[in-house]
Design an enzyme around this catalytic site. Structure first.
Site, PDB file in Angstrom:
ATOM      1  N   GLY A 243       0.771  -1.239   0.000  1.00  0.00           N
ATOM      2  CA  GLY A 243       0.000   0.000   0.000  1.00  0.00           C
ATOM      3  C   GLY A 243       0.795   1.277   0.000  1.00  0.00           C
ATOM      4  O   GLY A 243       0.208   2.361  -0.094  1.00  0.00           O
ATOM      5  N   GLU A 277       4.389  -6.391   2.369  1.00  0.00           N
ATOM      6  CA  GLU A 277       4.106  -6.915   1.021  1.00  0.00           C
ATOM      7  C   GLU A 277       4.033  -5.784   0.005  1.00  0.00           C
ATOM      8  O   GLU A 277       2.979  -5.552  -0.595  1.00  0.00           O
ATOM      9  CB  GLU A 277       2.764  -7.649   1.014  1.00  0.00           C
ATOM     10  CG  GLU A 277       2.658  -8.855   1.911  1.00  0.00           C
ATOM     11  CD  GLU A 277       1.226  -9.395   1.988  1.00  0.00           C
ATOM     12  OE1 GLU A 277       0.317  -8.837   1.330  1.00  0.00           O
ATOM     13  OE2 GLU A 277       1.011 -10.372   2.709  1.00  0.00           O
ATOM     14  N   PRO A 278       5.103  -5.043  -0.204  1.00  0.00           N
ATOM     15  CA  PRO A 278       5.034  -3.929  -1.142  1.00  0.00           C
ATOM     16  C   PRO A 278       5.018  -4.406  -2.587  1.00  0.00           C
ATOM     17  O   PRO A 278       5.701  -5.371  -2.936  1.00  0.00           O
ATOM     18  CB  PRO A 278       6.338  -3.170  -0.868  1.00  0.00           C
ATOM     19  CG  PRO A 278       7.289  -4.245  -0.452  1.00  0.00           C
ATOM     20  CD  PRO A 278       6.460  -5.240   0.326  1.00  0.00           C
ATOM     21  N   CYS A 345     -10.106   0.028 -30.519  1.00  0.00           N
ATOM     22  CA  CYS A 345     -11.444   0.479 -30.917  1.00  0.00           C
ATOM     23  C   CYS A 345     -12.348   0.621 -29.703  1.00  0.00           C
ATOM     24  O   CYS A 345     -13.304  -0.150 -29.521  1.00  0.00           O
ATOM     25  CB  CYS A 345     -12.040  -0.517 -31.908  1.00  0.00           C
ATOM     26  SG  CYS A 345     -10.972  -0.762 -33.308  1.00  0.00           S
TER      27      CYS A 345
HETATM   28  N1  LLP Z   1      -0.721  -7.367  -0.567  1.00  0.00           N
HETATM   29  C1  LLP Z   1      -1.970  -7.646  -0.974  1.00  0.00           C
HETATM   30  C2  LLP Z   1      -2.761  -8.660  -0.271  1.00  0.00           C
HETATM   31  C3  LLP Z   1      -2.514  -6.949  -2.084  1.00  0.00           C
HETATM   32  O1  LLP Z   1      -3.744  -7.219  -2.482  1.00  0.00           O
HETATM   33  C4  LLP Z   1      -1.739  -5.966  -2.749  1.00  0.00           C
HETATM   34  C5  LLP Z   1      -2.263  -5.233  -3.892  1.00  0.00           C
HETATM   35  C6  LLP Z   1      -0.435  -5.728  -2.288  1.00  0.00           C
HETATM   36  C7  LLP Z   1       0.043  -6.442  -1.185  1.00  0.00           C
HETATM   37  C8  LLP Z   1       0.461  -4.718  -2.919  1.00  0.00           C
HETATM   38  O2  LLP Z   1      -0.041  -3.426  -2.818  1.00  0.00           O
HETATM   39  P1  LLP Z   1       0.868  -2.172  -3.281  1.00  0.00           P
HETATM   40  O3  LLP Z   1       2.064  -2.144  -2.384  1.00  0.00           O
HETATM   41  O4  LLP Z   1       1.250  -2.389  -4.690  1.00  0.00           O
HETATM   42  O5  LLP Z   1      -0.004  -1.021  -3.085  1.00  0.00           O
HETATM   43  N2  LLP Z   1      -4.130  -2.498 -10.081  1.00  0.00           N
HETATM   44  C9  LLP Z   1      -4.177  -1.418  -9.105  1.00  0.00           C
HETATM   45  C10 LLP Z   1      -3.579  -1.819  -7.784  1.00  0.00           C
HETATM   46  C11 LLP Z   1      -4.227  -3.044  -7.182  1.00  0.00           C
HETATM   47  C12 LLP Z   1      -3.563  -3.510  -5.911  1.00  0.00           C
HETATM   48  C13 LLP Z   1      -4.032  -4.861  -5.530  1.00  0.00           C
HETATM   49  N3  LLP Z   1      -3.443  -5.403  -4.344  1.00  0.00           N
HETATM   50  C14 LLP Z   1      -3.485  -0.211  -9.694  1.00  0.00           C
HETATM   51  O6  LLP Z   1      -3.074  -0.265 -10.850  1.00  0.00           O
HETATM   52  O7  LLP Z   1      -3.374   0.833  -9.046  1.00  0.00           O
END
Ligand code: LLP
Length: 424
Positions: A243, A277-278, A345
């Site tokens: 996140g 979990e980045p 398209c």
């Molecule tokens: N852990 C879990 C359980 C998750 O579902 C996610 C992301 C992460 C870690 C990693 O999150 P991050 O550090 O990348 O914020 N497609 C969307 C983002 C979807 C994120 C889904 N889960 C976008 O393009 O912004």
């Protein structure tokens, strides 16, 4: 000045030491280009941030699961978080050993869970009581003990730029609802083929505020206390998910020291190893999408740049209204106002609308920045588009790490004449 992966040198945009003009000549467009140095730096920054507590960084490979990116991250000591049998396969192909892998996801099938148990992953992150029971049966049949974590929905309110990427609010499909988590934890503890090792959360992506981490952790702390009071003595980890915020348009970056101040004291108090979990944080800024302007139109008072890339390569603008900075690979261009659209398209096929940016003409190369996360990973074959090439840059060296998909690959799983079977 902070170090940047993409800079103009002699009027031409470079990725580290590699000219993107030359690269486009050699590889063609559209192409994703990634900076190894930027990925290494982000991993090192996060590691320094967490250094004062025992921790594990599990890269959420949904952000960018390319084998070369995975293996680069592994080489700098990062582990991996997978959410499907396919991602588990990818992670193994990239060299991750089972003990470096967390298997999560809201809807894992029995087959995927079986694969994870057979591989012997370090942790399966579960999201419901039914899933705990299923894992218990699968583990018993294999005569193994499954190491599980419970992903709890702490039900906090979060700020993110789009509804679709919030996950930790009441009623979301993710995680065990907070008021059921203790019951699920105690049940897991009672099952002989399950070992409850972790309690975790993931509250959303691109979080602009740190307070929800604090609120979520308070709730996890209370839950862990009641589980311990109920006899659970097997916990080794607390998982706070991903996140972390990434700037897309010159905003202030995530405040890592404030993140540390929010998170680390809780991990210390709990006496558990911290898991993060980045996804985006490690790879977003390290990547750009390089495309070429094909046509320029003037319609309804708007100037439109039709490029050779769009929603099939980078879905984020059309799916989330996401902002990605776009610039000409040649600098010193006058400014204009454009819709930058792709060849698909669909009216929703755009990279930017009504954007003040460098003027560009047919033949010019454009760079779409901050595309290393959820870019190629969300690419599709719609309109029978070939998925793009990916290039990794390291100083003045570069390599094609994913070649452009061929036409033959577009149809290789299909037959034009059905092999009919009779129903039983
Ligand atoms: N852990 C879990 C359980 C998750 O579902 C996610 C992301 C992460 C870690 C990693 O999150 P991050 O550090 O990348 O914020 N497609 C969307 C983002 C979807 C994120 C889904 N889960 C976008 O393009 O912004």
């Amino acid at each position: 000045m902070t170090w940047a992966p993409f800079t103009w040198v002699g009027g031409v945009l470079h990725a580290e030491g590699v000219s993107l003009e030359q690269l486009a000549e050699d590889v063609g467009t559209p192409v994703y280009v990634y900076s190894t140095e930027m990925i290494r730096r982000q991993a090192a920054r996060l590691r320094e941030t967490l250094a004062s507590v025992p921790h594990r960084i599990h890269y959420a490979c949904k952000a960018n699961g390319s084998l070369a990116v995975l293996s680069l991250l592994r080489s700098v000591g990062v582990r991996v978080d997978v959410v499907s049998g396919g991602e588990l396969y990818r992670a193994r192909q990239a060299g991750f050993t089972p003990d470096e892998i967390i298997f999560g996801g809201v809807g894992k099938s029995a087959e995927e869970l079986g694969d994870a148990l057979d591989a012997g992953v370090s942790l399966i992150s579960v999201e419901s009581l039914e899933e705990v029971e299923l894992i218990s049966r699968l583990a018993a049949a294999r005569n193994v003990v499954a190491r599980i974590g419970i992903r709890v929905n702490p039900e906090v309110s979060v700020e993110s730029f789009h509804e679709y990427i919030k996950t930790g609010e009441k009623g979301d499909k993710f995680g065990v609802p907070y008021d059921q988590a203790e019951k699920v934890g105690l049940r897991a503890h009672a099952l002989p083929h399950v070992r409850l090792c972790a309690i975790g959360m993931h509250i959303g992506s691109q979080l602009s505020q740190l307070a929800p981490y604090g609120h979520g952790l308070e709730r996890l702390e209370a839950l862990i206390a009641s589980l311990r009071a109920g006899g659970v003595d097997t916990l080794t980890h607390v998982d706070i998910g991903g996140g972390l915020y990434v700037p897309y348009n010159g905003e202030a970056p995530a405040d890592l020291s404030a993140y540390a101040d929010t998170v680390l004291p809780v991990a210390k108090r709990l006496g558990l190893e911290l898991i993060v979990e980045p996804g985006r944080f490690l790879v977003a800024e390290a990547g750009l999408l390089l495309g070429r302007v094909l046509y320029r139109k003037h319609a309804g008072g708007r100037d439109i740049l039709v490029t050779d890339t769009g929603m099939t390569e980078l879905l984020r603008p059309s799916h989330y209204d996401a902002y990605h900075r776009i610039a000409s690979v040649r600098d010193g261009r006058p400014q204009g106002r454009f819709d930058v659209v792709g060849p698909i398209c669909e009216s929703g096929d755009f990279l930017a609308l009504d954007r003040e940016m460098d003027d560009a003409s047919p033949g010019d190369l454009i760079a779409v920045f901050t595309a290393g996360a959820y870019g190629n990973a969300m690419a599709s074959n719609y309109n029978a588009r070939q998925r793009p090439a990916e290039v990794l840059v390291d100083g003045s060296r570069w390599a094609v790490v994913t070649r452009r998909e061929s036409y033959a690959e577009l149809v290789q799983r299909e037959v034009s004449t059905p092999d009919w079977r009779a129903s039983a």
